[in-house]
Structures are given as C-alpha cells and as structure tokens.
Write a protein that holds these residues in place. Structure first.
Motif, PDB file in Angstrom:
ATOM      1  N   LEU A 228      13.359  -0.631 -50.133  1.00  0.00           N
ATOM      2  CA  LEU A 228      12.766   0.040 -48.986  1.00  0.00           C
ATOM      3  C   LEU A 228      11.280  -0.267 -48.932  1.00  0.00           C
ATOM      4  N   CYS A 229      10.744  -0.366 -47.715  1.00  0.00           N
ATOM      5  CA  CYS A 229       9.337  -0.712 -47.538  1.00  0.00           C
ATOM      6  C   CYS A 229       8.720   0.259 -46.530  1.00  0.00           C
ATOM      7  N   PHE A 230       7.671   0.971 -46.933  1.00  0.00           N
ATOM      8  CA  PHE A 230       7.022   1.945 -46.062  1.00  0.00           C
ATOM      9  C   PHE A 230       6.312   1.231 -44.922  1.00  0.00           C
ATOM     10  N   VAL A 231       6.340   1.843 -43.737  1.00  0.00           N
ATOM     11  CA  VAL A 231       5.854   1.175 -42.533  1.00  0.00           C
ATOM     12  C   VAL A 231       4.380   0.790 -42.617  1.00  0.00           C
ATOM     13  N   GLY A 256      10.712  -4.236 -51.165  1.00  0.00           N
ATOM     14  CA  GLY A 256      10.249  -3.014 -51.806  1.00  0.00           C
ATOM     15  C   GLY A 256       9.847  -3.285 -53.240  1.00  0.00           C
ATOM     16  N   SER A 257       9.226  -2.279 -53.862  1.00  0.00           N
ATOM     17  CA  SER A 257       8.748  -2.468 -55.234  1.00  0.00           C
ATOM     18  C   SER A 257       9.906  -2.569 -56.223  1.00  0.00           C
ATOM     19  N   ALA A 309       1.583  -6.931 -51.436  1.00  0.00           N
ATOM     20  CA  ALA A 309       2.646  -6.302 -52.213  1.00  0.00           C
ATOM     21  C   ALA A 309       2.805  -4.881 -51.690  1.00  0.00           C
ATOM     22  N   PRO A 310       3.994  -4.306 -51.775  1.00  0.00           N
ATOM     23  CA  PRO A 310       4.164  -2.917 -51.323  1.00  0.00           C
ATOM     24  C   PRO A 310       3.352  -1.980 -52.218  1.00  0.00           C
ATOM     25  N   GLU A 311       2.614  -1.075 -51.595  1.00  0.00           N
ATOM     26  CA  GLU A 311       1.720  -0.195 -52.365  1.00  0.00           C
ATOM     27  C   GLU A 311       2.147   1.267 -52.344  1.00  0.00           C
TER      28      GLU A 311
END
Length: 333
Positions: A228-231, A256-257, A309-311
């Motif tokens: 999953l990746c936050f908007v 996602g991470s 990178a996803p944070e």
C-alpha cells in the motif's frame, strides 16, 4: 535533483492535471498550489469515476477548474496550450466496469490518451507529461517483488487499455521527442478517495466499512499479500518525475515499504477505527478463478534515479485516512 530543487521547480510553472478533481489528482493539485504553481484541473465529473468538487475545498479560488472530458480532442487541444507540465491522471480505473463495458474503458484509457498526446505534439511539443499507469498491467506475478522488467500480462480489459495508454506515451517520446514518463501505481490509499462503491479497489471500501463499524469480509484465509502507498507519497513521486529530465521516456514502479496480508490490514483498520469486525468467507467460484495471489512491487528504480521511497508508515497513513472520513464522510458516502 535535491528535494529543494524539485519542489522549487514548480514555482510559477503552469501545470495541468487531467482527472484533477479525483483522488490522486486533487491531492497533487493542493500540493502544487502550495508550491506556487499555476494549476488547472480538467475533470469530466462523471459520477462513478471519483471526481468530487469537495476535494479542492479551501483551494477553489487558488486554481482553475475546467469541466472537460479527455475524450473531447478539441478541449484537449485548448487545454494543453501553454502548460509546462501535464499530470495525466484521467482514467477509468474500475476493473469490474472494464469487463462489463469494455468499449468505454477503451475510449477513456486508450483512444483518449492518443488525443492528449496528439494535442501535445501539435500544440505544445515542449511540455512534460507524466502518465498514471498501474501495476495491474503485469497481471499474475511470475516472481516477486514485481520490477519493471517483469512480463506484462494483464488479466482484464482495464489492464490491457492502461498498458496501451502507457505505451502510447513512451512511443511518442521515442518517435516525436515528447517528454513523457509513466508511474505504475500500486494500491494507493488516503483522503479524498471515492467511497460510494467498491469498484475502484478494496482499500477505500475496507476503510468505509471500518468507519461504519461494519463487517469486513475476506475471501479464503485472507493471507494474500499487497503493498500500500499513501497518497501523499504518490504525489511526491509525480512531483519528482515531473521536474526531472532524467525521467523522460522512462517507466517507474511505485511500491509500499513492505507487503501486508489482507487479514492483517483488515484487523489493523478495525483496531484503528475502534469498531467493526473481520470475517473470513469462502471464495466465490467466479472470483477464485481470477485471483492473482500475492502482489507487491519493487520501487528500486525510482529510488536509484530520483531518490523516491514511501515515507508514510502504514498505521500513520491509515489513522489519517480514517480521521478524514470520520470528519467529512457526508461528502463521500
């Protein structure tokens, strides 16, 4: 390009976002306005596709909205003129709808992309265009995590047409020198997502059920893994690609991470919402036949090229998402 450089790039830049009143488009628009960009949103506001004027609440006077359909080549020719960057997010994203009405999906996700690119080629050949692709283009994984070299073998009409839309962008880069790039998005979640039905992905629907204190049903044992990746992280990826000449002609996965099972995700949402429940149910035969098992992507290429990178930790992102819909649910339900 440093963080300061790619964010500063957008000051006073003219930016068009197709699908700009939708989930990702509106979050990106708000960020661009805050960075000092001159933002125009194009959206058809077709009810089931996610465009929502409330998504730009508080920003109405700081940007322009043009109610236009990407299927109209005359509107696109006018809209692309004078733009420095186009974030091309307009699309039909429901896999279910694409199977029930394949020709509408073809019009929006394939033919319309050619109209946009032709408009750019004739009216604004120096513009940068960033396309929203999808990991659905890969189909059932042959190995994990998915990287950009993985065979593309879509399992539905939407995946085929999104693949075509992406490759029109790359062909126009190779053939005409248009500055195009594509991001293959994974499961994006967060505020301003369509919540009225469950045809645009499972995450928004899980969030709605948790906020309502309802039962989240999972097929089988719930052990299928997803990333999953936050908007906000997705918007940051678009900003990096749009500002970077290094990204011209390239395709990047987002990811996602770490992957999480659907059962873990559903239980986490119930915990955060403080209500609701999770129940495992048997697979319906028609869905079991098309299940693709575990799916998650590698973002190593965009991290190496652009530093993305996803944070946002998953719990933090889900807490922010649940809080948003608790506050504004009447605008989304």
């Amino acid at each position: 390009m440093s963080e300061a450089d790619y964010l500063a790039y957008y000051a006073k830049k003219a930016v068009l976002i197709t699908g700009g009143l939708g989930f990702i488009g509106s979050n990106l628009a708000r960020r661009l306005v805050d960075l000092g960009a001159d933002v125009t949103l194009a959206d058809s506001l077709i009810p089931d596709y996610g465009g929502n004027l409330f998504n730009i609440a508080g920003y109405e006077k700081r940007l322009r909205v043009n109610i236009a359909d990407v299927r109209d080549p005359y509107s696109m020719r006018a809209l692309v003129q004078g733009q420095d960057v186009i974030f091309n997010l307009a699309g039909q994203v429901s896999h279910i709808d694409s199977m029930h009405d394949p020709f509408t999906d073809l019009e929006i996700n394939a033919r319309s992309q050619l109209s946009i690119l032709e408009a750019c080629r004739h009216e604004n050949p120096g513009v940068k265009v960033v396309y929203a692709g999808t990991r659905q283009q890969y189909g059932k994984p042959q190995y994990l995590p998915l990287d950009e070299q993985h065979l593309q073998n879509p399992t539905d009409v939407n995946g085929v047409n999104k693949l075509a839309g992406e490759w029109y962008h790359i062909v126009y880069h190779n053939a005409y020198g248009l500055r195009t790039s594509s991001l293959r998005l994974t499961n994006t979640y967060g505020p301003r997502q369509l919540m009225r039905h469950n045809r645009q992905g499972f995450i928004g629907w899980f969030v709605r059920l948790a906020v309502e204190g309802a039962e989240i049903q999972l097929y089988g044992d719930g052990q299928q893994r997803r990333d999953l990746c936050f908007v906000d992280d997705v918007a940051d990826a678009f900003l990096r690609v749009g500002a970077s000449p290094q990204a011209d002609g390239k395709v990047y996965n987002l990811g996602g991470s770490a992957p999480i099972t659907l059962l873990e995700l559903a239980n986490l949402l119930v915990e955060i919402a403080g209500q609701g429940c999770v129940r495992l149910v048997p697979w319906p035969e028609e869905r079991k036949r098309i299940d693709i098992g575990d799916v998650y992507s590698s973002y190593a290429r965009i991290q190496a090229d652009l530093g993305w990178a996803p944070e946002t930790p998953l719990r933090d992102g889900l807490e922010r998402t649940v809080a948003y819909y608790r506050c504004y649910r009447e605008h989304y339900w």
